[in-house]
Structures are given as structure tokens and as C-alpha cells.
Design an enzyme around this catalytic site. Structure first.
Site, PDB file in Angstrom:
ATOM      1  N   CYS A  17       0.847  -1.196   0.000  1.00  0.00           N
ATOM      2  CA  CYS A  17       0.000   0.000   0.000  1.00  0.00           C
ATOM      3  C   CYS A  17       0.881   1.244   0.000  1.00  0.00           C
ATOM      4  CB  CYS A  17      -0.940   0.010   1.211  1.00  0.00           C
ATOM      5  SG  CYS A  17      -0.084   0.157   2.792  1.00  0.00           S
ATOM      6  N   CYS A  20       3.654   1.647   2.483  1.00  0.00           N
ATOM      7  CA  CYS A  20       4.907   0.934   2.198  1.00  0.00           C
ATOM      8  C   CYS A  20       5.843   1.796   1.361  1.00  0.00           C
ATOM      9  CB  CYS A  20       4.608  -0.370   1.458  1.00  0.00           C
ATOM     10  SG  CYS A  20       3.648  -1.565   2.411  1.00  0.00           S
ATOM     11  N   ASP A 432       5.286  29.529 -31.538  1.00  0.00           N
ATOM     12  CA  ASP A 432       6.275  30.029 -32.485  1.00  0.00           C
ATOM     13  C   ASP A 432       5.641  29.904 -33.878  1.00  0.00           C
ATOM     14  OD1 ASP A 432       8.855  30.642 -33.687  1.00  0.00           O
ATOM     15  OD2 ASP A 432       8.919  28.513 -34.192  1.00  0.00           O
ATOM     16  N   ASP A 629      13.857  28.764 -29.586  1.00  0.00           N
ATOM     17  CA  ASP A 629      12.673  28.658 -28.726  1.00  0.00           C
ATOM     18  C   ASP A 629      13.002  28.057 -27.364  1.00  0.00           C
ATOM     19  OD1 ASP A 629      10.934  29.606 -30.750  1.00  0.00           O
ATOM     20  OD2 ASP A 629      10.882  27.613 -31.659  1.00  0.00           O
TER      21      ASP A 629
END
Length: 730
Positions: A17, A20, A432, A629
Site C-alpha cells: 500500500c 509501504c 512560435d 525557442d
């Protein structure tokens, strides 16, 4: 001297779970120079080490916490450890069911409507029931005791603690009853109130839930498995003039491979002979095959449709596009979304709270309500069992896995879980222009020839003059002309920087370029025919000092750009175009696709500053493809790089679109929305389930075995809900 940082990828076994995974993460992070990220759903761990610790030290620490770990192998030989785990769970379930069914049989016979059910005397014997229950409790159920021991030893509590408390209470109470009534049993006394079936059936149901959960979690990584299975195991290679079939992993750079029709391509390569159409849908999501000829690039796992291709290997092994996609998807699935921190915090304190509620339930039921000890015990067991926090721990990671995997199938790669979660909140998307909204490849849109000249001859001469030029505009002219005639390179070629070219062909002087070049050669520009420029680049051609042609060149917009922009507007997202081009060109392109705002004439270094200004009004995403960019992609809240762009842009981005289709940007936003919606559904039902189930169990309206079935169902339902994302169509 500071040790170089290294990263260790581990496969972790034994987690049950969220408590853990949290305990392992906390335990490793307490080690000096260690930063760990543990994924419960994938059962993996990514550990960054910045000191002299080794992989063995990390594994030993995990083992000291009660779990096991091995170094993750990219190419795993033999059976998958997850499949082995499923087989192990299946075997445990079968054995547990065999020993628990006789006990369940005796329990069912106690109901009024089943009182006539035949039960062998052997199963009714308390000592036989004790023996059957002991196998389930301590042989099959030993894993829960082990997990609970390590959890408590490390001053924490997990699902195993709840299971051990609940089943042990039922088992040891029954043992007490048997030992207290030995004489009564020896004399063949009447039925005793034993609860061996409660502990045995609970453990069996929990194992059933765990098996369903493991199988469902296996499906959540199907996207990666599909990609891995696409790559062929063998390749046909030409070496020393002989074609031989070898293992695909033995292909080296520079090898010449023969790709037959219908075959998958084993590595990234460049076509050296032949032509064909290649299905690249598994990489890009685009269903239409792409034509390939000499010089074209082909990619691993794509499928050759018709003609035979000879290709030269350019990237092999872990350097192929396919391998990079798998790596990105695995990293995204292994990372944690911000929303998961809430679930981790809740699960960290959940078990102690539940134990407190269970103790309070027993005290109130037995001492204040006045119920029998057995009734108070049953209510307490039901609370402990129904409250297991499995569903809460699985809520987020299963959705992240399913969502990112499905997105990858559509050609959208989320690098992190955070990007997958945050993209939905974007309010403005900046695009762009060149290579993003437009194709990034200029084409001839208009070619007008003076009536005094032969059209085909003018096209041939101008194209031959441009043949030796590497300028994109020159290449556009040549490609246009090759549709009409055969082109040869010119003699006495000369490029005039910033103005055009000069050449001599068949004794004729050819000039192609700007009005300034015409002025230099004192050539009169004639108005051939007017046309709407629409942001196009206009060039002029002259033959022997006479204006012969006017050409218009434009970078065409991508076919899907207008549709993508409209779809983003429908989602309430503002669109902005950011470009270094002139205002007139930028406005023309923006008008064609429907962009809301245009910011033109921006230098590459200034793009990041524009992003920062727009971020003052909300979350901003940047879509680009070039090196220029990269700063803006890194500055934006979400950077989206076109896979057709540069490696620098892709590296700086949070999301990679595997093709130039802007509709995939819309898909990224919608998948983010769908994934977060799915996570919230899972968290809501996981918390609602416990909020409703615990009071019902405490009030005595839920038998322990029913609580166990409900607990198993809650975990499986969360995983199944997450898997719905794998069928998402955007």
C-alpha cells in the site's frame, strides 16, 4: 572532492500500500546524499546518489525495511518478475481457498435458510478447523506478519498491520475458545462459537483482491509493452556483400539493412536505395503512411508498407527514437504528480487513526453498549479490515500510468507526472511561427512569366540558376521547377549575400533576387500582374538584363493549424503567436489560423521575457521547435516541443509532440484534463469508501468477511477506473 551524482533504478518487491512506498522513500531519504522516488503502482524506485554509497547499500537499506529490491534491467532475460509475482499470488490464492472453503462451508451451514446443508463431521471438528485455519493464518498469511513486523519496527504502520490485527484477533480468540472447552469437545459437546473461518476467509479475500489488483496494474503499463513488442528481434544486414539475418541488438552504426515489404524496421536509419511508404503510426499517431525515398529517415518499430528499402543504420540500441519514447514514458509514470502528495500525507497517518477507531469501537460496543465480547470483536475486526488504504495509494499513480501511456500512443509524450497534471490549467498558449504553425519549408505559391518569354524556358533557367544555392528560397524554386522539367546546375554561379544570385546558363545571364539586385544591374522592374502578397516573399528573375518573371514564396501553414486553434478557443484558452518575422507577415499568418494576439519582431533572447510578462495573467504554455525557442520553452509553465524540431528544444520542453500536427497540442490539454478528472474520481471514491464503510462496520452492520470483500473491491475498482483512460479518444 564531491562524488559524482549517479542514479539507480530499482525494481522493488513486497509493497502492499501507499504506506509501504512512503516508508521506503522516507527511509532512503534519511540516508546522507540520497534522494529517492518510489512508485507503488510500477513497483519501482529511482534513487539519486551524490556520495560514495553503492547500489548494494541502497538495496540493503530497502531490505532492512522489510522489502526486496533488484537493479532494474532494460533488457530483461527470462520471465518478467511481475508475471512471476502474479503466478505466485495465484498459487497462494488457490492454496488459501482450498483450506478456507471447508471453514466457509461450516459458516454457511449456520444460517437459518441453509440449516439443512450437509457438512461432514470432520469439518465440524474444532481441532480440524484450527488446523485448517492455522495453515492459512501462518503459512499463507506469513507475508502479512512479516510486513507488519518491519512496519512497526520502523515506527510506522501499513495495511499489513491492519490485516494482522484483524485476522489474529479472530484466530486467537477462536484458539482461546477451543482450549477453554477441551473437556466439552472431548465429550462430543455441542457447537462452539468459533471464528476460524473469519480469519481464513479474510486472508483469502485479501489475496483475491491483490491478484486482481496485480493483473489490473499490469494492464496500466500496456503502452510501453506494446512499444517494446513492436521492435523486431532480428534484422537482415549486408556485410561483405553477403546478406545475413542477425539479432537486432547486434546491429551497429553504419550497417546496411534490407527492409522487406511488411517488415518492421529494427533501428533508426537513412534510406540509401529504394522507395516505399512507411507506417509511422506507432510513433506519431498519424495513420497515413509516409513516403520514403533516398535520403529519407526511417525509425525503429515503424512498418515498411510496400517497396524494398536499403537503409543505413544511424541510431541503434538505446539511442533510437523508440527507446527515447519508452524512457520518457517510464520516467513520467515513475514520477509523482503534486496531487499525489495529498494522498501520501493522508495514507501516512491513516493506519494509526484506523487502529484508534477500531480500539474505540471495541470499548464503546463492549463496555458502553453492553454487547457481547464476540460482537464487539467482530465489529472491531470489520473496522480494521475495511479501512485498508490500498485504494487511496493506488488512486493517483494508476491514473498517471494509464494517462501517460495512452498519450504516448497518440504521439504525445509527457516527461513528468507534474506536466501531465498541470497542462489542464494552462490559460494561454504561445506558438512560435516557423515550423510550428507553418511547415517551416517555403514553397512557390505564384510564378508569373512575362508574355514575351516562353514559360517553361523561364522556369528551367531560373531553377538551374538556383540549383547551386543552399538557401531555402532557392530550394523552393528548384522543387517547383522539378515538377515541370529536368534541372541541371548552372555554370559561373555566384551568390550575392542578402540580395539573390547571379549565374550563366547556355550563354545567357540569369539574375534572381530582390529589387536592389535589379537596381545594381540597372534592370527595369515591369509590373507583370498584381496579386495579393499575404505576407509572401517576392523575388524577381531576369534573363539577359530583361525582367522575365516574378515569384512569390511563402511558408505555408499546416493543414490542421486552424482546426487546432479553434479547438483551443473552445477550451477557453487564449492563443498568441510569437515570432521574429515582420508585422505584416505575422498578421497574415495569424489571420489565416485565427490566432488571438500577435507579438512580432521579437529576437530569440527576448522570447523568454515575453513569456514572463504573459505569466503575470495566468499559466502559460509555449509551443516551439527551434533552438531559439529553448529559453522560452524552459521559462513557460509548460513547454511543448514539436518532435520534428531540434534536440535542444525537445530537451527544454515538458511535453514532446511526436509529429508536427498541432491537434496533438489539443490532445495534450484534453488528456491532462481527463487524467486529473480520473485522479479526483479515484481519490473521492477511495476516501468516500472509507468514510462510509468504517462507521457501518463500527456499528455492526458489516460482517468481517464482507468487509474483506469490500476492501478488495475498492482497490480493484480504483485501478479499473484508471484503466478507462487507455480507451480515451481525443
Amino acid at each position: 572532492m564531491m562524488a559524482e551524482q549517479k542514479e539507480v533504478h530499482l525494481d522493488i518487491q513486497g509493497m502492499t500500500c501507499a504506506a509501504c512506498s512512503n516508508r521506503i522513500e522516507r527511509g532512503l531519504n534519511k540516508m546522507d546524499g540520497v534522494e529517492a522516488n518510489i512508485n507503488l503502482t510500477l513497483e519501482t524506485g529511482k534513487v539519486a546518489i551524490s556520495n560514495d554509497l553503492t547500489e548494494e547499500d541502497i538495496i540493503k537499506k530497502i531490505q532492512s525495511l522489510g522489502y526486496d529490491a533488484v537493479v532494474h534491467q532494460e533488457e530483461q532475460e527470462g520471465p518478467d518478475h511481475k508475471q512471476l509475482e502474479i503466478k505466485r499470488k495465484t498459487t497462494q490464492l488457490i492454496v488459501s481457498a482450498i483450506f478456507a472453503l471447508p471453514l466457509l462451508w461450516t459458516m454457511v451451514s449456520h444460517f437459518s435458510f441453509t440449516s439443512g446443508l450437509y457438512v461432514p463431521d470432520l469439518f465440524m471438528n474444532p481441532y480440524m478447523q484450527w488446523a485448517l485455519a492455522s495453515v492459512v493464518q501462518f503459512v499463507i498469511g506469513w507475508q502479512f506478519y512479516k510486513g507488519a513486523y518491519f512496519a512497526l519496527r520502523n515506527k510506522s504502520a501499513n495495511m499489513d498491520v491492519l490485516i494482522v490485527l484483524g485476522t489474529s484477533a479472530a484466530y486467537f480468540y477462536s484458539v482461546y475458545v477451543v482450549l477453554s472447552n477441551r473437556e466439552h469437545i472431548a465429550m462430543g459437546g455441542s457447537h462452539l462459537d468459533l471464528y476460524f473461518e473469519t480469519s481464513a476467509v479474510l486472508i483469502t479475500l485479501i489475496l483475491l483482491g491483490k491478484l486482481f489488483e496485480a493483473r489490473a496494474k499490469g494492464h496500466s503499463s500496456d503502452a510501453i509493452k506494446k512499444l517494446l513488442n513492436l521492435q523486431p528481434k532480428t534484422a537482415f544486414v549486408e556485410r561483405d556483400g553477403v546478406m545475413t539475418e542477425i539479432d537486432a541488438k547486434d546491429v551497429v552504426l553504419g550497417d546496411i539493412l534490407v527492409i522487406r515489404p511488411g517488415s518492421s524496421i529494427p533501428v533508426d536509419a537513412e534510406v540509401v536505395s529504394g522507395s516505399s511508404a512507411v507506417d509511422e503510426s506507432m510513433l506519431t499517431g498519424e495513420s497515413i503512411p509516409v513516403d520514403k525515398e533516398i535520403g529519407s529517415k526511417v525509425f525503429a518499430a515503424t512498418v515498411n508498407s510496400n517497396g524494398t528499402l536499403r537503409v543505413k543504420a544511424t541510431s541503434v540500441g538505446s539511442h533510437t527514437i523508440l527507446s527515447s519514447i519508452i524512457k520518457v514514458v517510464e520516467e513520467a509514470q515513475g514520477s509523482k504528480a503534486p496531487i499525489q502528495r495529498l494522498a501520501d500525507q493522508i495514507s501516512g497517518i491513516f493506519v494509526p487513526i484506523v487502529v484508534g477507531i477500531a480500539a474505540l469501537t471495541f470499548i464503546i460496543t463492549y463496555f458502553f453498549v453492553g454487547a457481547e465480547f464476540v460482537t464487539a470483536l467482530e465489529n472491531t475486526i470489520a473496522v480494521l479490515v475495511i479501512a485498508c488504504p490500498c485504494a487511496l495509494g493506488l488512486a493517483t499513480p494508476t491514473s498517471i500510468m494509464a494517462g501517460s501511456g495512452r498519450a504516448a500512443e497518440m504521439g504525445v509524450l509527457f516527461k513528468t507526472a507534474e506536466a501531465l497534471e498541470q497542462t489542464r490549467a494552462v490559460e494561454t498558449i504561445i506558438f512560435d511561427k516557423t515550423g510550428t504553425i507553418t511547415k517551416g519549408k517555403p514553397v512557390i505559391t505564384n510564378f508569373y512569366v512575362n508574355r514575351a518569354f516562353d514559360e517553361q524556358e523561364v522556369i528551367r533557367l531560373i531553377a538551374q540558376a538556383e540549383k547551386s544555392s543552399e538557401h531555402p528560397l532557392a530550394q523552393a524554386i528548384v522543387q517547383f521547377a522539378e515538377k515541370h522539367t529536368t534541372i541541371k546546375a548552372a555554370t559561373n554561379f555566384k551568390a550575392v549575400a542578402g540580395h539573390g544570385i547571379e549565374a550563366e546558363i547556355d550563354g545567357k545571364s540569369i539574375i534572381v533576387g530582390t529589387p536592389r539586385l535589379f537596381e545594381k544591374h540597372q534592370i527595369e522592374l515591369r509590373e507583370i500582374e498584381s496579386f495579393d502578397e499575404q505576407g509572401k516573399t517576392i523575388m524577381y528573375g531576369a534573363i539577359d538584363g530583361v525582367h522575365a518573371a516574378t515569384l512569390a514564396v511563402a511558408d505555408e501553414i499546416k493543414e490542421t493549424a486552424p482546426e487546432a486553434i479553434k479547438a483551443l478557443h473552445d477550451l477557453g484558452i487564449k492563443t498568441v503567436m510569437l515570432t521574429g518575422d515582420a508585422e505584416a507577415v505575422a498578421q497574415s499568418i495569424a489571420a489565416q489560423v485565427g490566432i488571438d494576439e500577435v507579438i512580432s519582431g521579437v529576437l530569440p533572447a527576448e522570447k523568454a521575457d515575453v513569456v514572463k510578462k504573459l505569466q503575470q495573467h495566468g499559466k502559460v504554455a509555449m509551443v516551439g521547435d527551434g533552438i531559439n525557442d529553448a529559453p522560452a520553452l524552459a521559462t513557460a509553465d509548460i513547454g511543448i516541443a514539436m518532435g520534428t524540431g531540434t534536440d535542444v528544444a525537445i530537451e527544454a520542453a515538458d511535453i514532446t509532440i511526436m509529429q508536427g500536427d498541432l491537434l496533438r497540442v489539443v490532445s495534450a490539454v484534453k488528456m491532462s484534463q481527463a487524467t486529473v478528472r480520473n485522479i479526483k474520481q479515484n481519490l473521492f471514491w477511495a476516501l468516500a469508501y472509507n468514510s462510509i464503510g468504517i462507521p457501518i462496520a463500527a456499528a455492526g452492520f458489516l460482517a468481517p468477511w464482507l468487509a474483506g470483500a469490500a476492501m478488495a473491491f475498492s482497490s480493484v475498482s480504483v485501478v479499473l477506473n484508471a484503466l478507462r483512460l487507455q480507451r480515451t479518444k481525443l
